[in-house]
Motif scaffolding. Structure first.
Motif, PDB file in Angstrom:
ATOM      1  N   SER B  12      52.954 -18.056  22.525  1.00  0.00           N
ATOM      2  CA  SER B  12      52.891 -17.524  21.169  1.00  0.00           C
ATOM      3  C   SER B  12      52.008 -16.284  21.162  1.00  0.00           C
ATOM      4  N   VAL B  13      52.526 -15.182  20.628  1.00  0.00           N
ATOM      5  CA  VAL B  13      51.748 -13.939  20.574  1.00  0.00           C
ATOM      6  C   VAL B  13      51.894 -13.302  19.193  1.00  0.00           C
ATOM      7  N   GLN B  14      50.963 -12.450  18.872  1.00  0.00           N
ATOM      8  CA  GLN B  14      50.988 -11.739  17.602  1.00  0.00           C
ATOM      9  C   GLN B  14      51.860 -10.494  17.743  1.00  0.00           C
ATOM     10  N   GLU B  15      52.578 -10.186  16.675  1.00  0.00           N
ATOM     11  CA  GLU B  15      53.388  -8.962  16.658  1.00  0.00           C
ATOM     12  C   GLU B  15      52.536  -7.761  17.052  1.00  0.00           C
ATOM     13  N   GLY B  16      53.102  -6.892  17.912  1.00  0.00           N
ATOM     14  CA  GLY B  16      52.392  -5.691  18.338  1.00  0.00           C
ATOM     15  C   GLY B  16      51.597  -5.868  19.612  1.00  0.00           C
ATOM     16  N   VAL B  78      56.046  -4.999  25.563  1.00  0.00           N
ATOM     17  CA  VAL B  78      55.027  -4.256  24.811  1.00  0.00           C
ATOM     18  C   VAL B  78      55.696  -3.183  23.948  1.00  0.00           C
ATOM     19  N   PRO B  79      55.454  -3.124  22.636  1.00  0.00           N
ATOM     20  CA  PRO B  79      54.789  -4.162  21.858  1.00  0.00           C
ATOM     21  C   PRO B  79      55.763  -5.275  21.508  1.00  0.00           C
ATOM     22  N   SER B  80      55.273  -6.466  21.360  1.00  0.00           N
ATOM     23  CA  SER B  80      56.137  -7.593  20.997  1.00  0.00           C
ATOM     24  C   SER B  80      56.551  -7.484  19.529  1.00  0.00           C
ATOM     25  N   GLN B  81      57.792  -7.887  19.264  1.00  0.00           N
ATOM     26  CA  GLN B  81      58.343  -7.847  17.907  1.00  0.00           C
ATOM     27  C   GLN B  81      58.874  -9.239  17.542  1.00  0.00           C
ATOM     28  N   VAL B 109      56.946 -14.808  18.555  1.00  0.00           N
ATOM     29  CA  VAL B 109      56.171 -13.642  18.157  1.00  0.00           C
ATOM     30  C   VAL B 109      55.905 -13.758  16.667  1.00  0.00           C
ATOM     31  N   LYS B 110      54.643 -13.878  16.315  1.00  0.00           N
ATOM     32  CA  LYS B 110      54.255 -14.108  14.923  1.00  0.00           C
ATOM     33  C   LYS B 110      54.061 -12.789  14.201  1.00  0.00           C
TER      34      LYS B 110
END
Lengths: 115, 111
Positions: B12-16, B78-81, B109-110
């Motif tokens: 789980s990762v944050q947007e961007g 990079v960046p995650s969307q 991606v949150k």
């Protein structure tokens, strides 16, 4: 665009039935594959075909057979369906050639439920 | 025994931010490595690949790194969307043109 088409999106079959899953590709690919996808196990290779009438067992061939009478068509056969064959089945194709790296192209999948 | 392994079932990762997905393999005969993306109820779609003669391949936001000595590859996004949220499968092939897949990593991606 490469197209790999599986005949059914969803199937429900009874235990003991003989089940046919059909796959057709339109790119004249030599290789065709059948995989099943299960949670936590990823994609596991059932059978592989590298030419018409030629086949090789994959990692989990038990309970399955295949047929490739024409280059564009690869059929997966469940001889006597069992509940543990409930899964998502994915067909794929790819071209062939020494030194040629290429990806596999997948169909949309068939969700088979055996009751 | 699985020849291609993805040891993280989920990420789980944050947007961007950057997403890093990892994959290990055991067969030294593999010479071509691929990443696929899969949405529910759809077939996997090819994302990016790398030959064993390279150690990096880049395509827009996606970069694959290969460390042959460690038998390890990774996918960087990079960046995650949010639209990147899917299951990612690592795959490998060798001379016999068969593709071996890992168990997949579900990326969320949150926003």
């Amino acid at each position: 665009d490469v197209k790999v088409t599986q005949s059914s999106r969803y199937l429900v079959k009874r235990t003991g039935e003989k089940v046919f899953l059909e796959c057709v590709q339109d790119m004249d690919h030599e290789n065709m594959f059948w995989y099943r996808q299960d949670p936590g196990l990823g994609l596991r290779l059932i059978y592989f075909s590298y030419d018409v009438k030629m086949k090789e067992k994959g990692d989990i061939p038990e309970g399955y057979s295949v047929s490739r009478e024409k280059k564009e068509r690869f059929s997966l056969i469940l001889e006597s369906a069992s509940t543990n064959q409930t899964s998502m089945y994915l067909c794929a194709s790819s071209t062939q050639g020494m030194g040629l790296n290429t990806e596999a192209f997948f169909g949309q999948g068939t969700r088979l439920t055996v009751v | 025994d699985q020849q291609v392994k993805q040891n993280s079932p989920s990420l789980s990762v944050q947007e961007g931010r950057i997403s890093i997905l990892n994959c290990d393999y055991t067969n030294s005969m593999f010479d071509y490595f691929l990443w696929y993306k899969k949405y529910p109820a759809e077939g996997p779609t090819f994302l990016i690949s790398i030959s064993s003669i390279k150690d990096k391949n880049e395509d827009g936001r996606f970069t694959v790194f290969l460390n042959k000595s460690a038998k390890h590859l990774s996918l960087h996004i990079v960046p995650s969307q949010p639209g990147d949220s899917a299951v990612y499968f690592c795959a490998a092939s060798g001379n016999f043109n068969k593709f071996y897949f890992g168990s997949g990593t579900k990326l969320n991606v949150k926003p």
